[in-house]
Design an enzyme around this catalytic site. Structure first.
Site, PDB file in Angstrom:
ATOM      1  N   LYS A 263      45.248  36.740  36.415  1.00 17.28           N
ATOM      2  CA  LYS A 263      45.206  37.186  37.819  1.00 17.28           C
ATOM      3  C   LYS A 263      46.573  37.788  38.148  1.00 17.28           C
ATOM      4  O   LYS A 263      47.601  37.296  37.649  1.00 17.28           O
ATOM      5  CB  LYS A 263      44.926  35.944  38.674  1.00 17.28           C
TER       6      LYS A 263
ATOM      7  N   SER B 123      39.655  34.080  45.631  1.00 14.67           N
ATOM      8  CA  SER B 123      40.443  35.279  45.430  1.00 14.67           C
ATOM      9  C   SER B 123      40.583  35.705  43.965  1.00 14.67           C
ATOM     10  O   SER B 123      41.028  36.823  43.694  1.00 14.67           O
ATOM     11  CB  SER B 123      41.838  35.077  46.029  1.00 14.67           C
TER      12      SER B 123
ATOM     13  N   SER C 129      39.528  29.380  44.984  1.00 12.23           N
ATOM     14  CA  SER C 129      39.622  30.724  44.401  1.00 12.23           C
ATOM     15  C   SER C 129      39.273  30.851  42.935  1.00 12.23           C
ATOM     16  O   SER C 129      39.117  31.962  42.436  1.00 12.23           O
ATOM     17  CB  SER C 129      41.020  31.295  44.618  1.00 12.23           C
TER      18      SER C 129
HETATM   19  N1  GLN Z   1      39.135  31.433  50.140  1.00  7.53           N
HETATM   20  C1  GLN Z   1      40.194  30.483  50.351  1.00  7.53           C
HETATM   21  C2  GLN Z   1      41.212  31.058  51.290  1.00  7.53           C
HETATM   22  O1  GLN Z   1      41.041  32.145  51.692  1.00  7.53           O
HETATM   23  C3  GLN Z   1      40.819  30.072  49.050  1.00  7.53           C
HETATM   24  C4  GLN Z   1      41.870  30.983  48.568  1.00  7.53           C
HETATM   25  C5  GLN Z   1      42.505  30.505  47.299  1.00  7.53           C
HETATM   26  O2  GLN Z   1      42.098  29.491  46.722  1.00  7.53           O
HETATM   27  N2  GLN Z   1      43.547  31.212  46.873  1.00  7.53           N
HETATM   28  O3  GLN Z   1      42.159  30.422  51.623  1.00  7.53           O
END
Ligand code: GLN
Length: 454
Positions: free
Chosen positions: A64, A139, A163
């Site tokens: 990532k 994400s 994420s």
């Molecule tokens: N969707 C969650 C958020 O927006 C998780 C994001 C993540 O784990 N980086 O915070």
């Protein structure tokens, strides 16, 4: 999909070339931000010459783009760091490279990992591997899609509130979020330091286990890392698990619930005792997360000031303008929203009412989880209320987008290990995952159990 074993004992140069060309063939998914062709091929030649050996010798992978890597940019999918070349590598990458793995590129994400769809990227949205009109999830959307498309056998992701698990579920791959502190966060762009974890997306649990075994362990450069406790297990000892009642409510898509039910039936057929558990504090997990996490984000993102890292606004003519205009141009709307919420809940008049209250709610949630683990080895439920939604469907409604995180944030707040594995069923013709949550440091048994049950 491909597995690690497909790349062992073959020419590393050929492996890398194969992965690079698969990446190019699948450009329409927009899963990648950059490819590191030169460095990857150089390393592959060293593997083929026997200069680099190890358990992952010649195996290509993708990280990532919030992992600092040598050989290409680390953008965090933001305009701020669009041209940023890191001077160091993340510990997780270093450990994989020490075992001979080869990072061939960087995957798309929501900028600064804020989001659950990979639509909040300065490089445009990543498309779902099974339906290009749907989101990849996020994400770590790019990481899930490159695995689902068979470009690489595994990809690294970060999971702060879901994420890794949610995009894994949306694309039909395995996603592992370990116990908080299992893998060093050194060299990974910080989102929320008390829930950030480093994990892996792969096509099989066995591959995830191997990668976790390599990445885990104490790192003097991240004082929150735990001494290495992760020891892969041949066989699972698990006898009793429970379905989380709140995760099976009517608000959850019936086909998604059905997928969990089918999985549970398969467990029962294997002799696993399956109960049900209710955790009333789960009702407060999402609001708690969206206070604690923005608070930490507002602090962590203060360093992007146009002076030390990344782009500086060319229009700035005073110090205040350097900060203000650089941050205005460098951050996406969702980043700014979180900085504003975070600054608000930490401000002197509101700290007690919001931040402190949220931390107390977090403790109560942890207590409830601990109590459930007195009776059950693992807790089970869906990963997200719905399968992958349409691109654009939720993007102008932040609260709707946050609601999609309702079943992944609890484990994050409590620092618990949780995996998403393909449920073997579909919803709206798309893959969906099952989530298995364990107590702290039960990661090895969690993976042994996940392996047994698929
Ligand atoms: N969707 C969650 C958020 O927006 C998780 C994001 C993540 O784990 N980086 O915070």
């Amino acid at each position: 999909m491909v597995m690690i074993s497909d790349f062992l004992g073959t020419s590393a140069v050929e492996n890398v070339k194969k992965a690079l060309s698969a990446a190019r063939e699948n450009e329409s998914f927009n899963a990648l931000i950059s490819l590191s062709e030169t460095r990857a091929l150089e390393r592959a030649q060293k593997v083929d010459a026997g200069e680099i050996t190890g358990r992952l010798a010649g195996v290509p992978f993708i990280a990532k783009d919030n992992f600092l890597t040598l050989g290409d940019t680390t953008t965090v999918a933001s305009d701020f760091l669009k041209n940023f070349e890191a001077p160091i590598q993340a510990t997780a990458i270093e450990k994989l490279e020490t075992e001979g793995a080869i990072c061939i590129g960087k995957a798309n994400l929501d900028a600064f990992a804020h989001g659950g769809s990979t639509e909040n990227s300065a490089f445009g949205p990543t498309k779902n591997a099974h339906d290009e009109t749907r989101v990849a999830g996020g994400s770590s959307g790019g990481s899930a899609v490159v695995v689902a498309l068979g470009i690489v056998p595994f990809a690294l992701g970060t999971d702060t509130g879901g994420s890794i698990r949610q995009p894994a579920s949306f694309n039909g791959v395995v996603g592992v979020k370990p116990t908080y502190g299992t893998v060093s966060r050194f060299g990974v762009v910080a989102m929320a330091s008390s829930t950030d974890t480093i994990g892996v997306l792969s096509s099989t649990v066995d591959d995830a286990e191997l990668v976790m075994d390599i990445m885990s362990g104490r790192d003097s450069r991240d004082m929150t890392t735990l001494p290495d406790f992760f020891a892969p297990k041949q066989e699972s000892q698990t006898k009793r698990v429970a379905v989380i009642k709140e995760f099976m409510s009517d608000a959850v898509n019936p086909e998604v619930r059905k997928a969990t039910e089918v999985y549970v039936e398969a467990l029962k057929a294997q002799g696993v005792e399956v109960g049900e558990v209710s955790l009333p504090m789960l009702a407060y997990a999402l609001p708690t997360y969206y206070i604690v996490v923005p608070a930490e984000i507002s602090s962590n993102l203060a360093r992007y000031d146009g002076v030390r890292y990344g782009a500086r606004s060319p229009e700035a003519s005073s110090l205040d303008e350097v900060y203000g205009l650089s941050r205005e141009a460098g951050f996406m709307a969702e980043n700014k929203r979180r900085i504003i919420i975070g600054s608000y809940v930490l401000s002197s008049g509101y700290f007690d009412a919001y931040y402190l209250k949220a931390q107390k709610a977090r403790t109560l949630l942890i207590n409830e989880f601990n109590k459930a683990f007195e009776s059950y080895d693992f807790l089970i439920g869906p990963v997200a209320p719905d399968p992958a939604f349409k691109i654009g469907e939720n993007s102008d409604d932040p609260v709707k987008m946050y609601m999609a995180d309702i079943m992944t944030v609890p484990a994050s707040l409590a620092g618990l290990p949780a995996v998403s594995i393909p449920a073997g069923a579909t919803s709206e013709g798309l893959p969906v995952g099952v989530q298995i949550i364990g107590q702290r440091q039960s990661d090895a048994e969690l993976l042994a159990f996940a392996k047994r049950s698929v």
